[in-house]
Scaffold this active site. Structure first.
Site, mmCIF file in Angstrom:
data_model
loop_
_atom_site.group_PDB
_atom_site.id
_atom_site.type_symbol
_atom_site.label_atom_id
_atom_site.label_comp_id
_atom_site.label_asym_id
_atom_site.label_seq_id
_atom_site.Cartn_x
_atom_site.Cartn_y
_atom_site.Cartn_z
ATOM 1 N N CYS A 12 -3.389 -2.432 -0.875
ATOM 2 C CA CYS A 12 -2.348 -3.297 -0.539
ATOM 3 C C CYS A 12 -2.054 -4.572 -1.843
ATOM 4 C CB CYS A 12 -2.626 -4.020 0.793
ATOM 5 S SG CYS A 12 -3.098 -2.890 2.054
ATOM 6 N N LYS A 63 -5.618 -9.194 11.524
ATOM 7 C CA LYS A 63 -5.535 -7.613 11.352
ATOM 8 C C LYS A 63 -6.779 -6.909 10.649
ATOM 9 C CE LYS A 63 -3.278 -4.001 8.645
ATOM 10 N NZ LYS A 63 -2.153 -3.693 7.593
ATOM 11 N N LYS A 81 -3.689 -6.959 15.623
ATOM 12 C CA LYS A 81 -3.406 -5.588 15.282
ATOM 13 C C LYS A 81 -4.932 -4.956 14.937
ATOM 14 C CE LYS A 81 -1.732 -2.479 12.006
ATOM 15 N NZ LYS A 81 -0.995 -2.396 10.701
ATOM 16 N N CYS A 112 0.912 -1.071 -0.002
ATOM 17 C CA CYS A 112 -0.064 -0.006 -0.150
ATOM 18 C C CYS A 112 0.775 1.360 0.092
ATOM 19 C CB CYS A 112 -1.012 0.009 1.042
ATOM 20 S SG CYS A 112 -0.046 -0.235 2.669
ATOM 21 N N GLU A 169 -8.061 -17.399 10.894
ATOM 22 C CA GLU A 169 -6.877 -16.469 10.246
ATOM 23 C C GLU A 169 -5.608 -17.142 10.894
ATOM 24 O OE1 GLU A 169 -6.377 -14.871 7.761
ATOM 25 O OE2 GLU A 169 -8.213 -13.631 7.218
HETATM 26 C C1 PBG Z 1 0.269 -1.324 5.891
HETATM 27 C C2 PBG Z 1 0.243 -1.216 7.256
HETATM 28 C C3 PBG Z 1 -0.588 -0.333 8.030
HETATM 29 C C4 PBG Z 1 -0.482 -0.253 9.163
HETATM 30 C C5 PBG Z 1 0.756 -1.158 9.411
HETATM 31 N N1 PBG Z 1 0.890 -1.701 8.268
HETATM 32 C C6 PBG Z 1 -1.794 0.522 7.577
HETATM 33 C C7 PBG Z 1 -3.141 -0.053 6.992
HETATM 34 O O1 PBG Z 1 -3.166 -1.304 6.706
HETATM 35 O O2 PBG Z 1 -3.864 0.709 6.599
HETATM 36 C C8 PBG Z 1 -0.846 0.391 10.468
HETATM 37 C C9 PBG Z 1 -0.200 1.085 11.376
HETATM 38 C C10 PBG Z 1 -0.502 1.904 12.411
HETATM 39 O O3 PBG Z 1 -1.646 2.321 12.244
HETATM 40 O O4 PBG Z 1 0.558 2.188 13.325
HETATM 41 N N2 PBG Z 1 -0.869 -2.194 5.275
#
Ligand code: PBG
Length: 315
Positions: free
Chosen positions: A123, A188, A241, A115, A226
């Site tokens: 992504c 995530k 996350k 991304c 997952e």
């Molecule tokens: C990449 C990614 C993201 C984050 C970590 N890797 C952004 C998203 O998925 O939009 C977010 C990390 C954060 O908010 O500190 N895909």
């Protein structure tokens, strides 16, 4: 119950959960140029760093005893093919080579995603309005291999395409990187708490959102699936996350899986604490420590956090 809470000495003696600098991983944003330290307005104390500045930051991370750093790249150009993500001369690849040379011994983790490198900010490969799965895997696998080649100690795919862990494992093994571990962003979620990060990484999607690939907040059982799938595909470590809104999932995963478990205290979690502290509504240091210990108590072995340096200093 109050007898053992009477003094700090007694409380310290019976404390069940502890936090140590080696359990903290600092996320860093690397950008082109020299002498660049561009503050991220929504994330106090964080900046986009050129490689020379990144080296200084990492030397400090090492001297504070942090568990490692995780690198995000801000490339010179973005395109439809995310070519900056898997270019051996890409920003993260160059940063890795410099860090291996200048800060030996510091654990270097790379975020593997497209991304930050696609012109549309999604992504994976976009066809029509769709982010198509399997063609995106090839980019991710190439990016992971180029990171390993440049010196990454751990690769961490965060894209949420299906099958990416298997694709990355196969590509790493094929090219001789059999010893490079995979930390999978397994559970995530499509979260509003990534807002400040998207400013930091310049990765806001230009249309739509990430709900067709990142998880739906209400789903806990699906998160376990997952994680199971990622382990079957060869993940060495699992991540949840964001962290604080999903502590239940960390606790569930801790009971279920014996692999190292990570949690990402994301940008929004960090920024909220800072914003409230700036208004004098909460105490910054105490909120920082309480949030981090809660993530450890829920079951995380280590925490990715923008507080890593401050917390290590306080410890
Ligand atoms: C990449 C990614 C993201 C984050 C970590 N890797 C952004 C998203 O998925 O939009 C977010 C990390 C954060 O908010 O500190 N895909």
């Amino acid at each position: 119950m109050r007898r053992m809470r009477a003094t700090e000495g007694l409380r310290r003696l019976v404390r069940e959960t502890r936090l140590a600098p080696e359990q903290l991983v600092l996320p860093l944003f690397v950008c082109p140029g020299e002498g660049v330290r561009r503050e991220i307005s929504s994330m106090p104390g964080n900046a986009q760093l050129s490689i020379d500045e990144l080296v200084k930051e990492c030397a400090e991370a090492k001297s504070l005893g942090l568990g490692g750093v995780i690198l995000f790249g801000i490339p010179e150009h973005k395109d439809e093919q995310a070519s900056g993500a898997y270019d051996d001369q890409g920003i993260v690849q160059r940063a890795l080579r410099a860090l291996k040379r200048e800060v030996p011994g510091l654990v270097l983790i790379t975020d593997v995603c497209n991304c930050e490198y696609t012109s549309h900010g999604h992504c994976g490969l976009v066809e029509g309005d769709d982010v198509v799965n399997d063609p995106s895997l090839e980019w991710l696998a190439k990016a992971a291999v180029s990171h390993a080649k440049a010196g990454a100690d751990i690769v961490a795919p965060s894209d949420m395409m299906d099958g990416r862990v298997a694709a990355i494992r196969a590509a790493l093994d094929r090219d001789g990187y059999t010893n490079t571990p995979i930390l999978s962003y397994a559970a995530k979620f499509a979260s509003c708490f990534y807002g400040p990060f998207r400013e930091a990484a310049e990765s806001t999607p230009q249309f739509g959102d990430r709900r067709s690939y990142q998880m739906d907040a209400p789903n806990a059982r699906e998160a376990m699936r997952e994680m199971e799938l990622d382990l079957e595909e060869g993940a060495d470590m699992l991540m949840v996350k964001p962290a604080m809104p999903y502590l239940d999932l960390l606790a569930k995963a801790r009971e279920r899986f014996d692999v190292p478990l990570a949690a990402y205290q994301v940008s929004g979690e960090f920024s909220m604490i800072h914003a409230a502290a700036q208004r004098g509504w909460i105490d910054l240091d105490r909120a920082m420590m309480e949030s981090l210990i809660s993530i450890r108590r829920a079951g995380a072995d280590f925490v990715l956090t923008y507080f890593a340096k401050a917390a290590a200093r306080a410890l």
